[in-house]
Write an enzyme that holds these catalytic residues in place. Structure first.
Site, PDB file in Angstrom:
ATOM      1  N   GLY A   1       2.695  -1.047   4.288  1.00  0.00           N
ATOM      2  CA  GLY A   1       2.734   0.350   3.870  1.00  0.00           C
ATOM      3  C   GLY A   1       4.174   0.828   3.720  1.00  0.00           C
ATOM      4  O   GLY A   1       4.811   0.637   2.681  1.00  0.00           O
ATOM      5  N   GLY A   2       4.689   1.441   4.790  1.00  0.00           N
ATOM      6  CA  GLY A   2       6.006   2.097   4.759  1.00  0.00           C
ATOM      7  C   GLY A   2       7.112   1.261   4.123  1.00  0.00           C
ATOM      8  O   GLY A   2       7.888   1.771   3.308  1.00  0.00           O
TER       9      GLY A   2
ATOM     10  N   GLY B   1       1.904   1.957  10.787  1.00  0.00           N
ATOM     11  CA  GLY B   1       2.825   3.094  10.707  1.00  0.00           C
ATOM     12  C   GLY B   1       3.455   3.468  12.037  1.00  0.00           C
ATOM     13  O   GLY B   1       4.041   4.539  12.170  1.00  0.00           O
TER      14      GLY B   1
ATOM     15  N   HIS C   1      -9.646   0.678   4.616  1.00  0.00           N
ATOM     16  CA  HIS C   1      -8.349   0.858   5.269  1.00  0.00           C
ATOM     17  C   HIS C   1      -8.536   1.779   6.475  1.00  0.00           C
ATOM     18  O   HIS C   1      -9.348   2.701   6.442  1.00  0.00           O
ATOM     19  CB  HIS C   1      -7.345   1.471   4.282  1.00  0.00           C
ATOM     20  CG  HIS C   1      -5.948   1.477   4.832  1.00  0.00           C
ATOM     21  ND1 HIS C   1      -5.497   2.484   5.668  1.00  0.00           N
ATOM     22  CD2 HIS C   1      -4.925   0.602   4.700  1.00  0.00           C
ATOM     23  CE1 HIS C   1      -4.251   2.208   6.010  1.00  0.00           C
ATOM     24  NE2 HIS C   1      -3.867   1.080   5.435  1.00  0.00           N
TER      25      HIS C   1
ATOM     26  N   GLU D   1      -5.664  -5.606  10.218  1.00  0.00           N
ATOM     27  CA  GLU D   1      -4.701  -4.531  10.442  1.00  0.00           C
ATOM     28  C   GLU D   1      -5.052  -3.786  11.732  1.00  0.00           C
ATOM     29  O   GLU D   1      -5.861  -2.853  11.714  1.00  0.00           O
ATOM     30  CB  GLU D   1      -4.743  -3.537   9.284  1.00  0.00           C
ATOM     31  CG  GLU D   1      -4.341  -4.117   7.954  1.00  0.00           C
ATOM     32  CD  GLU D   1      -3.636  -3.077   7.090  1.00  0.00           C
ATOM     33  OE1 GLU D   1      -2.493  -3.313   6.728  1.00  0.00           O
ATOM     34  OE2 GLU D   1      -4.225  -2.018   6.826  1.00  0.00           O
TER      35      GLU D   1
ATOM     36  N   ASN E   1       0.866  -1.186   0.000  1.00  0.00           N
ATOM     37  CA  ASN E   1       0.000   0.000   0.000  1.00  0.00           C
ATOM     38  C   ASN E   1       0.903   1.236   0.000  1.00  0.00           C
ATOM     39  O   ASN E   1       1.527   1.542   1.008  1.00  0.00           O
ATOM     40  CB  ASN E   1      -0.893  -0.008   1.253  1.00  0.00           C
ATOM     41  CG  ASN E   1      -1.706   1.273   1.376  1.00  0.00           C
ATOM     42  OD1 ASN E   1      -1.848   2.024   0.411  1.00  0.00           O
ATOM     43  ND2 ASN E   1      -2.246   1.522   2.558  1.00  0.00           N
ATOM     44  N   TRP E   2       0.954   1.899  -1.148  1.00  0.00           N
ATOM     45  CA  TRP E   2       1.865   3.049  -1.272  1.00  0.00           C
ATOM     46  C   TRP E   2       1.281   4.327  -0.664  1.00  0.00           C
ATOM     47  O   TRP E   2       1.950   5.362  -0.657  1.00  0.00           O
ATOM     48  CB  TRP E   2       2.208   3.290  -2.742  1.00  0.00           C
ATOM     49  CG  TRP E   2       3.102   2.240  -3.344  1.00  0.00           C
ATOM     50  CD1 TRP E   2       3.755   1.236  -2.673  1.00  0.00           C
ATOM     51  CD2 TRP E   2       3.476   2.101  -4.721  1.00  0.00           C
ATOM     52  NE1 TRP E   2       4.498   0.485  -3.549  1.00  0.00           N
ATOM     53  CE2 TRP E   2       4.345   0.996  -4.816  1.00  0.00           C
ATOM     54  CE3 TRP E   2       3.150   2.797  -5.891  1.00  0.00           C
ATOM     55  CZ2 TRP E   2       4.903   0.580  -6.029  1.00  0.00           C
ATOM     56  CZ3 TRP E   2       3.706   2.386  -7.100  1.00  0.00           C
ATOM     57  CH2 TRP E   2       4.566   1.288  -7.171  1.00  0.00           C
ATOM     58  N   LYS E   3       0.041   4.268  -0.224  1.00  0.00           N
ATOM     59  CA  LYS E   3      -0.611   5.444   0.378  1.00  0.00           C
ATOM     60  C   LYS E   3      -0.438   6.666  -0.542  1.00  0.00           C
ATOM     61  O   LYS E   3      -0.525   6.528  -1.754  1.00  0.00           O
ATOM     62  CB  LYS E   3      -0.061   5.710   1.776  1.00  0.00           C
ATOM     63  CG  LYS E   3      -0.023   4.443   2.640  1.00  0.00           C
ATOM     64  CD  LYS E   3       0.195   4.726   4.084  1.00  0.00           C
ATOM     65  CE  LYS E   3       0.462   3.419   4.813  1.00  0.00           C
ATOM     66  NZ  LYS E   3       0.030   3.417   6.183  1.00  0.00           N
TER      67      LYS E   3
ATOM     68  N   SER F   1       3.067  -2.415  10.383  1.00  0.00           N
ATOM     69  CA  SER F   1       4.507  -2.343  10.663  1.00  0.00           C
ATOM     70  C   SER F   1       5.266  -3.625  10.314  1.00  0.00           C
ATOM     71  O   SER F   1       6.197  -4.026  11.017  1.00  0.00           O
ATOM     72  CB  SER F   1       4.744  -1.942  12.119  1.00  0.00           C
ATOM     73  OG  SER F   1       4.257  -0.625  12.345  1.00  0.00           O
TER      74      SER F   1
END
Ligand code: PEP
Length: 250
Positions: A232-233, A175, A97, A169, A10-12, A211
């Protein structure tokens, strides 16, 4: 045979079209197809087409939208429909999300409509569920997750449910650098699996997100309840992402 694993990125609100192309070029060079392993990318809407083009020769790589609106078309400034996402190359979409739920006020009812719109258009809905820290601390994790599942999926046709993927999640893990222990995640996954099987999905795919990184992915995926991860990150850097995807399958 190892079980099928899904790695979802997920590149947000990162990586425009040129950056998406560059990311996927590097990733493709670093990551060779592995049997029973799929890698999905959820770029921002403006990069969907570029990303879809960049993976078109790899059937193990797929692109999805981060969000859709449930109406098929009309005066909904800023929104994209499932059909528009599909036209741009998406084959899946995230729904619910926690950033959509908590920053943009998305409700359980909204997730129901979005799952329906995604399925009707032929997109795979990847429904995200998870509790906040306060809900966890007060012992409500399972009740919250089951409420979110029931609201989004409870009215679905039994035949449609197997097309839905669920990501657990926990909001407190997204994050933050904190992640659920494999045992804690597995306990929630079991509850989700029982609910999905009871409603017509014989072998549901359930991902864990929050995370996940190249260091903890192997420990998490050693837990057989986890069918993959939503990241994500740690998915933004193509080299690190390729390492994570490879590390998970080691
Ligand atoms: C996510 O965006 O779904 C997510 C899990 O983010 P992160 O990996 O950064 O916690």
């Amino acid at each position: 045979m190892s079980r099928p694993l899904l790695f979802a990125a997920n590149w947000k609100m990162h990586l425009g079209p040129d950056e998406a192309r560059a990311h996927l070029k590097t990733f493709r060079a670093r990551y060779n197809r592995r049997e029973h392993q799929d890698v999905w990318f959820f770029p921002p809407a403006v990069s969907l087409e570029a990303a879809a083009q960049a993976v078109r020769e790899r059937t193990d790589l797929l692109v999805g939208a981060q969000d859709i609106y449930w109406e098929p078309k009309g005066a909904f400034t800023g929104a994209i429909s499932a059909a528009l996402a599909l036209q741009a190359g998406a084959r899946a979409t995230l729904v619910g999300h926690s950033e959509r739920r908590h920053l943009f006020g998305e409700t359980d009812e909204d997730t129901r409509r979005k799952v329906g719109a995604a399925l009707a258009a032929g997109l795979v809905p990847l429904l995200c569920v998870g509790e906040t820290l306060a809900e966890r601390d007060s012992g409500h994790t399972l009740a919250v997750v089951v409420r979110q599942l029931a609201a989004a999926l409870g009215a679905l046709d039994r035949a449609a449910l197997p097309r839905v993927i669920v990501a657990y999640e926990p909001v407190w893990a997204i994050g933050t650098g904190r992640y659920a222990t494999p045992a804690d995640a597995a306990a929630v996954h079991k509850e989700i699996r029982t609910w999905l099987q009871g409603h017509g999905s014989a072998s549901p795919r359930i991902l864990y997100g929050g995370s996940v990184n190249a260091k903890n992915v192997a420990e998490l995926l050693a837990e057989p309840e986890l069918d993959g991860v939503l990241v994500g990150g740690a998915s933004l850097d193509p080299e690190a992402w390729a390492q994570l995807v490879q590390g998970g399958a080691a």
